[in-house]
Design an enzyme around this catalytic site. Structure first.
Site, PDB file in Angstrom:
ATOM      1  CD  GLN A  14      -3.132   0.606   2.192  1.00 35.07           C
ATOM      2  OE1 GLN A  14      -3.256  -0.529   2.610  1.00 35.07           O
ATOM      3  NE2 GLN A  14      -3.928   1.589   2.574  1.00 35.07           N
ATOM      4  CB  SER A  48       2.506  -5.088   3.549  1.00 33.14           C
ATOM      5  OG  SER A  48       1.319  -4.957   4.299  1.00 33.14           O
ATOM      6  CG  LEU A  49      -1.535  -5.263  -1.230  1.00 34.13           C
ATOM      7  CD1 LEU A  49      -2.786  -6.104  -1.180  1.00 34.13           C
ATOM      8  CD2 LEU A  49      -1.827  -3.862  -1.715  1.00 34.13           C
ATOM      9  NE  ARG A  71      -3.090  -7.914   3.715  1.00 32.75           N
ATOM     10  CZ  ARG A  71      -2.419  -6.782   3.785  1.00 32.75           C
ATOM     11  NH1 ARG A  71      -2.914  -5.706   3.180  1.00 32.75           N
ATOM     12  NH2 ARG A  71      -1.285  -6.697   4.459  1.00 32.75           N
ATOM     13  CG  HIS A  87       2.177  -5.271   9.042  1.00 32.62           C
ATOM     14  ND1 HIS A  87       1.896  -6.537   8.559  1.00 32.62           N
ATOM     15  CD2 HIS A  87       2.074  -4.427   7.992  1.00 32.62           C
ATOM     16  CE1 HIS A  87       1.650  -6.453   7.259  1.00 32.62           C
ATOM     17  NE2 HIS A  87       1.739  -5.185   6.898  1.00 32.62           N
ATOM     18  CD  GLN A 114       1.305  -9.734   5.300  1.00 34.53           C
ATOM     19  OE1 GLN A 114       0.240  -9.145   5.436  1.00 34.53           O
ATOM     20  NE2 GLN A 114       1.879  -9.916   4.126  1.00 34.53           N
TER      21      GLN A 114
END
Length: 291
Positions: A9, A87-88, A112, A195, A244
């Protein structure tokens, strides 16, 4: 050997993916399928929307995923020895290496995004980038703040860690980190403490969705965020993907591990060149490029 990496992101920009859509029939098909899966025309926002529109949670994550995955799947020379995503981007990487079908990956990304937005509404929180300190010092400062939640969230490269936490926790941490010699502590314009333990509601929502999704054996290993190690077995991949959301992204460690195992050529798939910059800060000799 080539490793393909996928951004997270923040990499979005107005007009993203429009050239692909207009000049590649295979890409156009993926974009059209995405509109059907999502139930709205994300292409309208990606191609013609404003920066503000692209920042909407249900738009940002699917848009970055879509741009990244379509680039990879429509490139003839896409033959990775390994993949990783920030991440994503980890879900993008799992589609690119064949672990997830395109539609399943996109559905998970939307779930998500909505789950993370829900968690942000439950626990108002944010993130900040810490520049110029060793990892151990940032970790010690976060541990010392017992009255609030604040924790390392992204190990991006040497000298750059992003922390997540409550607004008060970040304020206290920022003061302490500056006292320890941080060059800067920069608040980030994000909606929550990604996170971190504050994402537990999103973790629980996504766990159910991941366990209900079909995962295939990957065509090449994926270096996963939670421990920066390569995985080929489906059950471990699913477990790590679930973990995650509340665990830090160990990006710098993932890059170092990929390089140590012979992956010295990195190809960034997606909008922007942020990951290339981080990779160079981990190892200046690494070769980087974009598709």
């Amino acid at each position: 050997m080539k490793a393909y990496v996928f951004p997270g992101q923040g990499a979005q920009f107005p007009g993203m993916g429009k050239d692909l859509y207009e000049n590649n029939l295979k890409a156009k098909d993926y974009f059209t399928r995405a509109n059907d899966v999502l139930g709205f025309k994300i292409t309208d926002v990606m191609f013609e929307g404003s920066e503000e529109q692209l920042k909407q949670t249900k738009i940002t994550q699917p848009a970055i995923f879509l741009h990244s995955v379509v680039l990879a799947l429509t490139t003839d020379e896409f033959h990775p020895n390994a993949v990783a995503g920030h991440s994503l981007g980890e879900i993008s990487a799992l589609v690119a290496n064949g672990t997830l079908a395109f539609e399943d990956g996109l559905t998970l990304v939307l779930k998500r995004a909505l789950a993370m937005q829900h968690a942000c509404e439950i626990n108002p929180s944010s993130m900040a980038a810490v520049l110029g300190l060793e990892d151990a010092i940032v970790e010690d400062v976060c541990r010392s703040i017992e009255e609030e939640i604040v924790t390392p969230a992204n190990y991006n490269c040497p000298g750059q860690i992003v922390i997540s936490g409550t607004h008060k926790g970040l304020e206290i941490a920022g003061e302490k980190l500056k006292e320890k010699g941080a060059k800067r502590v920069v608040p980030l314009a994000v909606g929550g403490a990604f996170h971190s333990p504050l994402m537990q509601p999103a973790h629980d929502e996504l766990e159910e969705a991941i366990n209900a999704t079909n995962f295939n054996a990957p065509k090449c290993p994926i270096y996963q965020n939670v421990d920066a190690l390569p995985y080929n077995d489906v059950e471990s991949i699913k477990k790590n993907l679930i973990a995650q959301l509340t665990a830090p992204v160990r990006w710098a460690q993932s890059v170092a591990n990929m390089i140590s195992e012979g992956n010295d050529h990195f190809v960034e798939c997606g909008p922007g060149k942020v990951l290339q910059g981080l990779i160079k800060k981990v190892d200046r000799s690494a070769k980087t490029e974009s598709i």
